[in-house]
Design a protein around this motif. Structure first.
Motif, mmCIF file in Angstrom:
data_model
loop_
_atom_site.group_PDB
_atom_site.id
_atom_site.type_symbol
_atom_site.label_atom_id
_atom_site.label_comp_id
_atom_site.label_asym_id
_atom_site.label_seq_id
_atom_site.Cartn_x
_atom_site.Cartn_y
_atom_site.Cartn_z
ATOM 1 N N ASP A 149 0.831 -1.204 0.000
ATOM 2 C CA ASP A 149 0.000 0.000 0.000
ATOM 3 C C ASP A 149 0.864 1.252 0.000
ATOM 4 O O ASP A 149 0.571 2.225 -0.683
ATOM 5 N N ASP A 150 1.945 1.214 0.781
ATOM 6 C CA ASP A 150 2.816 2.388 0.877
ATOM 7 C C ASP A 150 3.507 2.684 -0.449
ATOM 8 O O ASP A 150 3.358 3.763 -1.016
ATOM 9 N N SER A 178 -7.733 -1.397 -1.682
ATOM 10 C CA SER A 178 -6.862 -1.211 -0.528
ATOM 11 C C SER A 178 -6.040 0.073 -0.637
ATOM 12 O O SER A 178 -6.009 0.869 0.286
ATOM 13 N N PRO A 181 -7.892 4.292 -1.815
ATOM 14 C CA PRO A 181 -8.399 5.248 -0.812
ATOM 15 C C PRO A 181 -7.280 6.048 -0.131
ATOM 16 O O PRO A 181 -7.467 7.205 0.225
ATOM 17 N N ARG A 182 -6.119 5.418 0.039
ATOM 18 C CA ARG A 182 -5.006 6.166 0.631
ATOM 19 C C ARG A 182 -4.527 7.241 -0.339
ATOM 20 O O ARG A 182 -4.286 8.390 0.060
ATOM 21 N N THR A 185 -6.809 10.144 -0.324
ATOM 22 C CA THR A 185 -6.640 10.940 0.892
ATOM 23 C C THR A 185 -5.378 11.787 0.791
ATOM 24 O O THR A 185 -5.375 12.963 1.155
ATOM 25 N N MET A 186 -4.292 11.216 0.261
ATOM 26 C CA MET A 186 -3.047 11.982 0.098
ATOM 27 C C MET A 186 -3.269 13.186 -0.815
ATOM 28 O O MET A 186 -2.658 14.227 -0.648
ATOM 29 N N ARG A 265 6.093 0.694 5.251
ATOM 30 C CA ARG A 265 5.972 0.397 6.686
ATOM 31 C C ARG A 265 5.371 -0.986 6.929
ATOM 32 O O ARG A 265 5.232 -1.421 8.052
ATOM 33 N N THR A 266 4.987 -1.634 5.834
ATOM 34 C CA THR A 266 4.499 -3.011 5.955
ATOM 35 C C THR A 266 5.384 -3.877 5.062
ATOM 36 O O THR A 266 6.010 -3.381 4.129
ATOM 37 N N PRO B 130 -8.629 2.623 5.125
ATOM 38 C CA PRO B 130 -7.371 3.139 4.569
ATOM 39 C C PRO B 130 -7.256 4.667 4.660
ATOM 40 O O PRO B 130 -6.182 5.206 4.932
ATOM 41 N N GLY B 131 -8.372 5.364 4.453
ATOM 42 C CA GLY B 131 -8.340 6.831 4.505
ATOM 43 C C GLY B 131 -8.015 7.315 5.909
ATOM 44 O O GLY B 131 -7.199 8.236 6.098
ATOM 45 N N GLU B 134 -4.334 6.871 6.733
ATOM 46 C CA GLU B 134 -3.509 7.918 6.131
ATOM 47 C C GLU B 134 -3.645 9.229 6.915
ATOM 48 O O GLU B 134 -2.654 9.929 7.144
ATOM 49 N N ARG B 135 -4.839 9.554 7.337
ATOM 50 C CA ARG B 135 -5.054 10.765 8.146
ATOM 51 C C ARG B 135 -4.243 10.714 9.435
ATOM 52 O O ARG B 135 -3.764 11.728 9.920
ATOM 53 N N GLY B 137 -1.530 8.946 9.806
ATOM 54 C CA GLY B 137 -0.127 8.646 9.512
ATOM 55 C C GLY B 137 0.248 7.224 9.903
ATOM 56 O O GLY B 137 1.410 6.923 10.169
ATOM 57 N N PHE B 138 -0.724 6.313 9.924
ATOM 58 C CA PHE B 138 -0.488 4.917 10.307
ATOM 59 C C PHE B 138 -0.345 4.035 9.064
ATOM 60 O O PHE B 138 -1.065 4.230 8.091
ATOM 61 N N PRO B 139 0.506 2.998 9.133
ATOM 62 C CA PRO B 139 0.423 1.950 8.103
ATOM 63 C C PRO B 139 -0.832 1.122 8.353
ATOM 64 O O PRO B 139 -1.403 1.186 9.443
ATOM 65 N N TYR B 140 -1.239 0.338 7.348
ATOM 66 C CA TYR B 140 -2.480 -0.417 7.522
ATOM 67 C C TYR B 140 -2.467 -1.689 6.697
ATOM 68 O O TYR B 140 -1.657 -1.856 5.789
#
Ligand SMILES: Cc1cc2nc3c(=O)[nH]c(=O)nc-3n(C[C@H](O)[C@H](O)[C@H](O)COP(=O)(O)OP(=O)(O)OC[C@H]3O[C@@H](n4cnc5c(N)ncnc54)[C@H](O)[C@@H]3O)c2cc1C
Ligand SMILES: Nc1ncnc2c1ncn2[C@@H]1O[C@H](COP(=O)(O)O)[C@@H](O)[C@H]1O
Lengths: 405, 259
Positions: A149-150, A178, A181-182, A185-186, A265-266, B130-131, B134-135, B137-140
Motif C-alpha cells: 500500500d505504501d 486497498s 483510498p489512501r 486521501t493523500m 511500513r508493511t 485506509p483513509g 492515512e489521516r 499517519g499509520f500503516p495499515y
C-alpha cells in the motif's frame, strides 16, 4: 440539512417509502426529517411536489480545475500478469477521454523479474497500448514485486501530482480497494467506490460515477465538482475492453522511483495463491453457486463438476460456508464477494437479500430450487423448480453430450 | 496497548427487500444494527486487549441514536465508548468521515491500534479504513482474516487478496480492517450488559474535536450525490415446464447460446 417546504408538502408519504434509513416520516400531513438522515437525496428525487431540497453550499470552484487533463488508468499487475480489469478500464477510459478530447494513460507498477514471459513489463505496457493507452507510465523495480500500500500509493500519488490527470480509474479489486483510498486521501481528492457506470457531463466535464449502494438496492450517481483528480474504483467485469489493435501507437515513459517512494511500513512475508479454483471468482464469466440445499461437502463435488464442465468458478451462500462445506473465499453476498458474471447458476440457494446483493448484477441468473416460492426465482432469468440432485447431474450430462457432438 | 474500534450503525439489510413486482425497495420499519463487519473488529480488539493487556475504546460518528451500538459494544467487552455527534457532520462522505474520526482519535489521546470493519453495509465503500490510516499517519492492512502475532510493536497478519492471501508484518501504531473470517464474535455477557447500562457515553461535538469546518459534513465532502434511483428491473423471467429431462434440455440449450 434537508429542507422541507411546508407549503408545498402534501403529506403523500412517497418520501417515507423512498427512505432507506427510515429518517423521514409524515406526521400530521407533513414530512418531518429525523437525525439519521444521511442527505442521500432519495426523497428529493421521488417528491412529486418539489417540496424537498438539499441546499448545497456551492463553494467557489477552484480556479485551476482546467489545468488537470487526461484520463488515467491504474493497470493492476500481479504475479507476472495484467489483471483483466486493466484492459476493461482502458476501454472505459478511452470512451471518456474521446468525449473530453484528451489522452488516456496507464500507470503500470511492478517487477519485470516476475513476468510470465521474457517480454517482461515492456510487453505488458505494449499490451496496454494495443488496448487503448496513448501513454504508459512504467515503474519496473524489484522493490515493487510484492504489492505494498505504501510503495504503490506513494508512486501513484507522486505521478498524479506531477502530471495532473483529471480522472484516475482503478479496478475495485482487493488491491485497488486497498491502496486507492489512501492515494485519494493523500491528494485530498474525492473517491467513489465500486462504480458500474461512468460518463462525463457535457457542460463541465464532471465525471458521472454511478454505483450500487445499499447492497445494490439503490443506485447513486456521484460527482466531485470541486476537486481534481476525480477518482473512482470500478467493478471488474462491467466495462468492455477494446479489441486488441497492434497498430495502435503509444509512448512508454519509464519512471525511476525514488528510494523514499519505495519505502514501506508493511512487509509481505509470504504470498499464497489459494488453489481453490482454476478461475478467480471475481473474474469468472460463469459462476456456479451452491447453498444449503446441497446438504454436505459431497454435494459441492457436483457443483465443482458443473463449474468445470462450463469452465467457470465455484461460489456458495453463507449457509454453505458456515456449514464448512466450502471455504469462505467462495462466499458471495453481503459479507462475501460481489460478482457480476455473464451467467450465475444458483443451486439450492433460497435467495436471501444478503445473498442477492452479491450477485444480482449478473447478466443471466439461473436458479435451481425445489421450492417454487424461493425468492431466488424473483431475480432469475431462467428457473427450474426441482431437486438439485436430480437436475444438476442431468445438466452436466446434457452439456457434456452437447460439447461432444 | 490502546485499541480503538470504529463502529458504524447501519440499517439492517434483512428488513430491506426487493419488491418482486416493481423490483424496487420495499421497506417496513428498518431496524438499525451494528455494521456486521465491525462486530468482528470489536471481537478481535477485545481478544487482543485480553492477551496483550490494554484497553478497548469504541468510537462512532453518527446521530445520538448511534449510542445504542456503542452500548452493545460495551456489553460485548469494550471498556469505553465515544460518540462524535453533531448536526454539522451530516452528509459526510468518506473524506469528511476520516477527518472526523481522526480528530476524535487524537482528542481521546491517540491509539496504538485502530480496527475497522472491511466495509459498512450501507455505503459498501471500504474507504474509511485506509483513509483514516492515512489521516493518522499509520500503516495499515485491509481485509485481515487472521492476526498471527503481536510482539515488540510489530503485528503479523494474513490479509485476503483476490487470488489467495498475503502474510505481512505491520509496524504499530497501525490500522487494520477485518473480514468475518477472522473470528466468531461473542454474545453480550450479563456483566457487560450491566456495565453498558450504567456507562456514560462520552459525546464529542465538532468543536470538541477541533474539526476543520471545511472538512466535515456535506459541505466538506468532495463527492456529492446528484441522483439516487432504483436499479433497472431485471428482464423476462422463464420458469421451464415439462419433465425434468425436458427442463434440463431447455436450460442446456439456453446455456449453450449464451456461452
Ligand atoms: C449480517 C448478515 C450477513 C450475511 N451475509 C451473507 C452473505 O454474504 N452471503 C450469503 O449467501 N448469505 C449471507 N447471509 C445469510 C443469508 O441471510 C441467508 O441465511 C443465506 O444466504 C441462506 O443460504 P442458502 O440460500 O444456501 O440456505 P437456505 O436459505 O436454507 O436455502 C436453501 C434452499 O435450498 C433449497 N433446497 C433444499 N434442498 C434442495 C434440493 N434437494 N433441491 C433443490 N433445492 C433444494 C430450499 O428450497 C431453499 O430455498 C447474511 C446474514 C446476515 C444476518
Ligand atoms: N460513521 C462512522 N463511525 C465510526 N466508524 C465508521 C463510520 N463510518 C465507517 N466507519 C468504519 O469504517 C469501516 C468501513 O466503512 P466504509 O468505508 O463506509 O465502508 C466500517 O466498518 C467502520 O469500522
Amino acid at each position: 440539512m434537508l429542507k422541507i417546504d411546508a407549503e408545498a408538502c402534501i403529506g403523500c408519504g412517497l418520501c417515507e417509502d423512498a427512505c432507506t434509513f427510515a429518517a423521514i416520516r409524515v406526521e400530521d400531513g407533513l414530512a418531518v426529517v429525523g437525525d439519521n438522515c444521511t442527505l442521500c437525496g432519495a426523497c428529493v428525487e421521488v417528491c412529486e411536489e418539489g417540496a424537498l431540497s438539499i441546499p448545497r453550499q456551492e463553494g467557489e470552484a477552484p480556479a485551476d480545475l482546467s489545468s488537470w487533463s487526461g484520463v488515467w488508468v491504474y493497470a493492476e499487475y500481479r504475479r507476472g500478469r495484467l489483471a483483466p480489469v486493466a484492459l476493461e478500464l482502458l476501454g472505459a477510459g478511452r470512451r471518456l477521454a474521446d468525449k473530453r478530447s484528451v489522452e488516456v494513460a496507464a500507470v503500470l507498477l511492478g517487477s519485470g523479474l516476475q513476468a510470465a514471459d521474457e517480454g517482461g513489463l515492456e510487453a505488458a505496457a505494449r499490451e496496454l497500448i494495443a488496448h487503448g493507452a496513448d501513454r504508459v507510465y512504467l515503474a519496473d523495480d524489484s522493490g515493487l514485486a510484492d504489492f505494498s500500500d505504501d510503495a504503490y500509493g506513494n508512486i501513484l500519488a507522486e505521478l498524479v501530482r506531477q502530471y495532473r490527470p483529471e480522472i484516475v480509474l482503478a479496478g475495485a479489486t482487493a488491491i485497488g480497494r486497498s491502496f486507492i483510498p489512501r492515494v485519494a486521501t493523500m491528494l485530498a481528492a474525492g473517491l467513489t467506490a465500486d462504480c458500474t457506470e461512468l460518463d462525463v457531463r457535457a457542460e463541465d466535464g464532471a465525471l458521472l460515477q454511478t454505483r450500487p449502494a445499499f447492497g445494490g438496492n439503490i443506485m447513486a450517481t456521484i460527482v466531485c465538482p470541486r476537486t481534481r483528480p476525480q477518482m473512482a474504483t470500478v467493478r471488474p467485469m462491467v466495462m468492455k475492453p477494446l479489441a486488441r489493435d497492434e497498430s495502435r501507437k503509444g509512448e512508454i515513459v519509464r519512471i525511476e522511483p525514488a528510494a523514499a517512494w519505495l519505502s514501506s511500513r508493511t512487509k509481505v512475508l509470504e504470498s499464497v495463491t489459494a488453489a481453490l479454483d482454476q478461475v478467480n471468482l471475481a473474474e469468472a464469466d460463469i459462476v456456479v453457486a451452491g447453498g444449503r440445499g446441497l446438504e454436505n461437502a459431497e454435494g459441492f463435488a457436483m457443483i465443482r463438476q458443473l463449474a468445470d464442465t462450463l469452465g467457470g468458478a465455484m461460489a456458495a451462500s453463507r449457509a454453505a460456508v458456515d456449514s464448512g462445506w466450502i471455504p469462505y473465499p467462495h462466499q458471495v453476498g453481503q459479507t462475501g464477494k460481489t460478482v457480476a458474471p455473464k451467467v450465475y447458476i444458483a443451486c439450492g440457494i433460497s435467495g436471501a437479500i444478503q445473498h442477492l446483493v452479491g450477485m444480482q448484477s449478473a447478466e443471466t441468473i439461473i436458479a435451481i430450487n425445489r421450492d417454487p416460492e424461493a425468492p431466488i426465482f424473483n431475480v432469475a432469468t431462467y428457473g427450474i423448480v426441482g431437486d438439485v440432485f436430480e437436475v444438476v447431474p442431468k445438466l452436466i450430462e446434457q452439456l457434456q453430450r452437447r460439447s461432444d457432438s | 496497548m490502546k485499541i480503538v474500534i470504529c463502529i458504524k450503525q447501519v440499517p439492517d439489510a434483512k428488513d430491506v427487500r426487493l419488491d418482486p413486482q416493481t423490483n424496487t425497495l420495499a421497506r417496513e420499519g428498518v431496524q438499525s444494527i451494528m455494521n456486521p463487519y465491525d462486530r468482528h473488529a470489536l471481537e478481535e480488539g477485545v481478544r487482543l486487549a485480553g492477551e496483550q493487556g490494554g484497553t478497548v475504546t469504541v468510537l462512532s460518528m453518527g446521530p445520538p441514536q448511534a449510542q445504542e451500538v456503542l452500548r452493545e459494544a460495551v456489553a460485548c467487552g469494550a471498556d469505553e465508548a465515544v460518540l462524535v455527534s453533531d448536526r454539522a457532520f451530516a452528509g459526510a462522505d468518506t473524506w469528511a468521515t476520516t477527518h472526523t474520526l481522526a480528530q476524535a482519535i487524537r482528542t481521546i489521546g491517540g491509539a496504538d491500534l485502530v480496527l475497522c470493519g472491511k466495509q459498512a453495509i450501507d455505503g459498501d465503500t471500504a474507504q474509511v479504513g485506509p483513509g483514516l490510516a492515512e489521516r493518522l499517519g499509520f500503516p495499515y492492512a485491509t481485509c485481515v482474516k487472521k492476526v498471527l502475532s503481536c510482539t515488540d510493536g510489530v503485528m503479523q497478519v494474513q490479509r485476503l487478496m483476490d487470488d489467495g492471501y498475503d502474510t505481512m508484518a505491520v509496524q504499530l501504531p497501525a490500522l487494520l480492517t477485518v473480514v468475518k473470517e477472522i473470528n466468531e464474535p461473542r454474545l453480550p455477557s450479563l456483566k457487560g450488559k450491566m456495565k453498558a447500562k450504567k456507562l456514560a457515553i462520552k459525546t464529542l461535538s465538532a468543536a470538541d474535536i477541533d474539526a476543520d469546518p471545511a472538512q466535515i459534513g456535506l459541505p466538506g465532502s468532495p463527492t456529492q450525490v446528484v441522483r439516487v434511483f432504483s436499479p433497472q428491473a431485471r428482464g423476462e423471467r422463464t420458469i421451464f415446464q415439462g419433465s425434468v429431462d425436458e427442463q434440463v434440455a431447455q436450460l442446456a440449450r439456453e446455456l449453450q447460446q449464451i456461452i
